[in-house]
Design a protein around this motif. Structure first.
Motif, PDB file in Angstrom:
ATOM      1  N   ILE A   1       0.839  -1.201   0.000  1.00 39.98           N
ATOM      2  CA  ILE A   1       0.000   0.000   0.000  1.00 39.98           C
ATOM      3  C   ILE A   1       0.873   1.249   0.000  1.00 39.98           C
ATOM      4  CG2 ILE A   1      -1.625   1.354   1.360  1.00 39.98           C
ATOM      5  CD1 ILE A   1      -2.905  -0.951  -0.113  1.00 39.98           C
ATOM      6  N   SER A   2       1.928   1.224   0.834  1.00 41.53           N
ATOM      7  CA  SER A   2       2.838   2.369   0.917  1.00 41.53           C
ATOM      8  C   SER A   2       3.520   2.618  -0.419  1.00 41.53           C
ATOM      9  CB  SER A   2       3.883   2.133   2.006  1.00 41.53           C
ATOM     10  OG  SER A   2       4.828   3.186   2.044  1.00 41.53           O
ATOM     11  N   SER A   3       3.951   1.552  -1.071  1.00 40.40           N
ATOM     12  CA  SER A   3       4.623   1.674  -2.360  1.00 40.40           C
ATOM     13  C   SER A   3       3.681   2.216  -3.423  1.00 40.40           C
ATOM     14  CB  SER A   3       5.170   0.308  -2.783  1.00 40.40           C
ATOM     15  OG  SER A   3       5.759   0.376  -4.059  1.00 40.40           O
ATOM     16  N   MET A   4       2.447   1.721  -3.427  1.00 43.02           N
ATOM     17  CA  MET A   4       1.461   2.170  -4.398  1.00 43.02           C
ATOM     18  C   MET A   4       1.161   3.641  -4.221  1.00 43.02           C
ATOM     19  SD  MET A   4      -1.171  -1.058  -4.310  1.00 43.02           S
ATOM     20  CE  MET A   4      -2.450  -0.123  -5.145  1.00 43.02           C
ATOM     21  N   SER A   5       0.990   4.100  -2.971  1.00 44.92           N
ATOM     22  CA  SER A   5       0.600   5.478  -2.711  1.00 44.92           C
ATOM     23  C   SER A   5       1.685   6.451  -3.108  1.00 44.92           C
ATOM     24  CB  SER A   5       0.244   5.657  -1.225  1.00 44.92           C
ATOM     25  OG  SER A   5       1.375   5.410  -0.414  1.00 44.92           O
ATOM     26  N   SER A   6       2.953   6.022  -3.046  1.00 45.92           N
ATOM     27  CA  SER A   6       4.051   6.928  -3.369  1.00 45.92           C
ATOM     28  C   SER A   6       4.401   6.908  -4.850  1.00 45.92           C
ATOM     29  CB  SER A   6       5.286   6.567  -2.537  1.00 45.92           C
ATOM     30  OG  SER A   6       5.755   5.272  -2.861  1.00 45.92           O
ATOM     31  N   ASN A   7       3.775   6.011  -5.631  1.00 47.44           N
ATOM     32  CA  ASN A   7       4.071   5.915  -7.053  1.00 47.44           C
ATOM     33  C   ASN A   7       2.857   6.195  -7.932  1.00 47.44           C
ATOM     34  OD1 ASN A   7       6.994   4.819  -7.454  1.00 47.44           O
ATOM     35  ND2 ASN A   7       6.170   3.609  -5.773  1.00 47.44           N
ATOM     36  N   THR A   8       1.689   6.331  -7.340  1.00 43.49           N
ATOM     37  CA  THR A   8       0.468   6.577  -8.096  1.00 43.49           C
ATOM     38  C   THR A   8       0.244   8.073  -8.254  1.00 43.49           C
ATOM     39  OG1 THR A   8      -0.520   4.544  -7.211  1.00 43.49           O
ATOM     40  CG2 THR A   8      -2.012   6.171  -8.199  1.00 43.49           C
ATOM     41  N   ILE A   9       0.025   8.524  -9.468  1.00 44.17           N
ATOM     42  CA  ILE A   9      -0.186   9.945  -9.748  1.00 44.17           C
ATOM     43  C   ILE A   9      -1.605  10.352  -9.375  1.00 44.17           C
ATOM     44  CG2 ILE A   9      -0.310  11.679 -11.570  1.00 44.17           C
ATOM     45  CD1 ILE A   9       1.885  10.116 -13.027  1.00 44.17           C
ATOM     46  N   ASP A  10      -1.736  11.449  -8.670  1.00 44.11           N
ATOM     47  CA  ASP A  10      -3.036  11.981  -8.308  1.00 44.11           C
ATOM     48  C   ASP A  10      -3.534  12.865  -9.458  1.00 44.11           C
ATOM     49  OD1 ASP A  10      -5.294  13.113  -7.250  1.00 44.11           O
ATOM     50  OD2 ASP A  10      -4.338  13.944  -5.458  1.00 44.11           O
TER      51      ASP A  10
ATOM     52  N   ILE B   1       2.112  13.293   0.560  1.00 42.80           N
ATOM     53  CA  ILE B   1       3.314  12.553   0.181  1.00 42.80           C
ATOM     54  C   ILE B   1       4.511  13.423   0.540  1.00 42.80           C
ATOM     55  CG2 ILE B   1       3.258  13.485  -2.182  1.00 42.80           C
ATOM     56  CD1 ILE B   1       4.498  10.865  -3.152  1.00 42.80           C
ATOM     57  N   THR B   2       5.586  12.816   1.002  1.00 45.45           N
ATOM     58  CA  THR B   2       6.768  13.612   1.330  1.00 45.45           C
ATOM     59  C   THR B   2       7.388  14.144   0.039  1.00 45.45           C
ATOM     60  OG1 THR B   2       8.300  11.738   1.229  1.00 45.45           O
ATOM     61  CG2 THR B   2       7.258  12.221   3.369  1.00 45.45           C
ATOM     62  N   MET B   3       8.077  15.255   0.152  1.00 42.81           N
ATOM     63  CA  MET B   3       8.703  15.862  -1.022  1.00 42.81           C
ATOM     64  C   MET B   3       9.782  14.959  -1.593  1.00 42.81           C
ATOM     65  SD  MET B   3       9.792  19.814  -1.409  1.00 42.81           S
ATOM     66  CE  MET B   3      10.179  20.523  -3.030  1.00 42.81           C
ATOM     67  N   GLU B   4      10.463  14.234  -0.714  1.00 43.16           N
ATOM     68  CA  GLU B   4      11.504  13.318  -1.170  1.00 43.16           C
ATOM     69  C   GLU B   4      10.929  12.238  -2.091  1.00 43.16           C
ATOM     70  OE1 GLU B   4      12.804  15.539   2.245  1.00 43.16           O
ATOM     71  OE2 GLU B   4      11.036  14.262   1.980  1.00 43.16           O
ATOM     72  N   LYS B   5       9.798  11.653  -1.685  1.00 47.78           N
ATOM     73  CA  LYS B   5       9.179  10.607  -2.500  1.00 47.78           C
ATOM     74  C   LYS B   5       8.581  11.183  -3.780  1.00 47.78           C
ATOM     75  CE  LYS B   5       8.117   7.222   1.100  1.00 47.78           C
ATOM     76  NZ  LYS B   5       7.047   6.463   1.801  1.00 47.78           N
ATOM     77  N   PHE B   6       7.984  12.367  -3.667  1.00 50.33           N
ATOM     78  CA  PHE B   6       7.389  12.980  -4.856  1.00 50.33           C
ATOM     79  C   PHE B   6       8.452  13.263  -5.906  1.00 50.33           C
ATOM     80  CE2 PHE B   6       6.416  16.730  -7.385  1.00 50.33           C
ATOM     81  CZ  PHE B   6       5.214  16.354  -7.961  1.00 50.33           C
ATOM     82  N   MET B   7       9.561  13.866  -5.505  1.00 53.99           N
ATOM     83  CA  MET B   7      10.599  14.234  -6.462  1.00 53.99           C
ATOM     84  C   MET B   7      11.257  12.995  -7.082  1.00 53.99           C
ATOM     85  SD  MET B   7      10.435  17.421  -6.771  1.00 53.99           S
ATOM     86  CE  MET B   7      11.836  17.546  -7.885  1.00 53.99           C
TER      87      MET B   7
ATOM     88  N   ASN C   1       9.817   9.773  -7.308  1.00 56.75           N
ATOM     89  CA  ASN C   1       8.926   8.833  -7.986  1.00 56.75           C
ATOM     90  C   ASN C   1       7.949   9.462  -8.971  1.00 56.75           C
ATOM     91  OD1 ASN C   1      10.077   6.803  -6.367  1.00 56.75           O
ATOM     92  ND2 ASN C   1       8.544   7.084  -4.766  1.00 56.75           N
ATOM     93  N   LEU C   2       7.530  10.700  -8.722  1.00 53.02           N
ATOM     94  CA  LEU C   2       6.460  11.287  -9.524  1.00 53.02           C
ATOM     95  C   LEU C   2       6.873  12.487 -10.371  1.00 53.02           C
ATOM     96  CD1 LEU C   2       3.515  11.098  -6.960  1.00 53.02           C
ATOM     97  CD2 LEU C   2       4.184   9.434  -8.698  1.00 53.02           C
ATOM     98  N   ALA C   3       7.766  13.325  -9.840  1.00 51.32           N
ATOM     99  CA  ALA C   3       8.144  14.548 -10.552  1.00 51.32           C
ATOM    100  C   ALA C   3       8.637  14.294 -11.980  1.00 51.32           C
ATOM    101  CB  ALA C   3       9.193  15.318  -9.752  1.00 51.32           C
ATOM    102  N   PRO C   4       9.456  13.266 -12.206  1.00 53.41           N
ATOM    103  CA  PRO C   4       9.917  13.038 -13.585  1.00 53.41           C
ATOM    104  C   PRO C   4       8.777  12.801 -14.576  1.00 53.41           C
ATOM    105  CG  PRO C   4      11.269  11.801 -12.037  1.00 53.41           C
ATOM    106  CD  PRO C   4      10.095  12.320 -11.256  1.00 53.41           C
TER     107      PRO C   4
END
Length: 374
Positions: A15-24, A95-101, A103-106
């Motif tokens: 669940i944690s992995s999914m939440s940090s990699n799924t785009i809102d 989501i923490t900024m570290e995880k966002f940058m 996993n998602l920012a790119p």
């Protein structure tokens, strides 16, 4: 060596992995917590959390900005160093900024397509928001290798998202399909924290590591007996700030005691910067009334232990050996009674935490006006 994890642990990890990699698809809000030290940043965090909730965008939890002089630039400390992300998520998506940058920012906020938001043109005279000018602005964004390619002035919109028409204006002007990330130069929030957002403090929960540190210090200092916490804001900078108080005017966090409309009384210099005599007398009265023989002191300057000990020789006074303001805050929040500074945002953090937990607090030299005195 193969270790078989329990099914619940595996499920939580997935669940944690999914939440940090799924785009809102509804977008994100991020900002630089660049005004003042922790107390001010905490006020702004509550307002920013409410702003993201009202716009229905995920909040990117920024690191806390810390200053360690004589180091010339600020340090950025990850949000979850001190607080639990899952507690914030009980109120709203985060989501923490570290995880966002990482996993998602790119994918949704790539290099070369990053816009920064500010109300109007920068005072520096540079074009756009000039969002990285000075410390901590530059070091904050540089921590994540963020450069901005464009500026967006959101004038005349405001952060008053308690107004549903204002929310609609934000959503119509900046739809998430065109603006997936609203990155603000500063916090999208008012200072001090708005009255409607005070109870959001319940979602700011200390990390297990911080709780253990606080419990260890309490056990070492008071053998887990009842204790009272006091906050002394006695630095010369605060003394100078308090001199500018005009009778009845608000300053910094003072609405927490005098009220947001001044309905509880007027602000005085003694409330802002209490005398040693006031502090000794108020502590002496409180330990007697509460039946407490232990006092924890958090201070940015003098601790007054010699004077307090002379007036109360049977009372045990203690403070931490280090200089962690967050450890002070955690210990003050756990105390059986608290006395703080009406004007300090540091005290305000403790007061809010105690309010949501139903714990007693008071302020130096302040007595709430009775209805017939208003």
């Amino acid at each position: 060596m193969n270790v078989k994890l329990p099914p619940m642990v595996i499920w939580l990890t997935m669940i944690s992995s999914m939440s940090s990699n799924t785009i809102d698809p509804k977008g994100y809000v991020v900002y630089c917590p660049c005004m003042g030290r922790f107390g001010n940043q905490a006020d702004h965090f509550l307002g920013s959390l409410a702003f993201a909730k009202d716009l229905d965008r995920t909040i990117i939890l920024p690191p806390w900005v810390e200053y360690n002089f004589p180091k010339p630039t600020s340090d950025q400390i990850p949000f979850d160093t001190y607080f639990r992300v899952d507690a914030v998520q009980k109120f709203h998506r985060a989501i923490t900024m570290e995880k966002f940058m990482k996993n998602l920012a790119p994918k949704i906020w790539p290099v070369g397509n990053r816009t920064v938001f500010c109300y109007s043109k920068s005072y520096t005279g540079e074009p756009g928001c000039d969002a990285k000018h000075g410390n901590p602005f530059g070091p904050f964004w540089d921590t994540f290798d963020i450069d901005f390619d464009a500026s967006e002035f959101y004038e005349p919109l405001s952060f008053d998202t308690s107004n549903r028409f204002e929310v609609k204006r934000w959503q119509e002007k900046y739809p998430p399909d065109r603006f997936p990330v609203l990155a603000f130069k500063g916090a999208p929030a008012h200072f001090p924290v708005e009255q409607r957002n005070l109870l959001l403090q319940k979602y700011v929960v200390w990390s297990d590591k911080m709780i253990k540190k606080a419990d260890d210090l309490i056990s070492k200092s008071f053998n887990n007996e009842k204790y009272m916490g006091i906050h002394l804001r006695l630095g010369s900078d605060f003394s100078n700030a308090c001199k500018h108080i005009e009778s009845g005017s608000a300053l910094f966090a003072s609405p927490q005691c005098i009220g947001y409309r001044g309905e509880n009384g007027k602000l005085t210099y003694e409330m802002c910067y209490p005398s040693d005599d006031t502090i000794v007398k108020q502590v002496k009265r409180a330990v007697k009334e509460k039946g407490i023989n232990n006092v924890f002191i958090a201070t940015d300057s003098r601790d007054l232990i010699p004077k307090l000990k002379k007036a109360m020789p049977k009372v045990n006074f203690a403070k931490q050996d280090g200089k962690s303001p967050h450890l002070d805050l955690a210990v003050l929040g756990k105390s059986d009674h608290f006395i703080g500074c009406c004007v300090s945002t540091f005290s305000a953090f403790v007061k809010r935490e105690r309010d949501v937990s139903g714990k007693s607090s008071e302020f130096w030299a302040f007595q709430k006006l009775k209805k017939d005195e208003l």
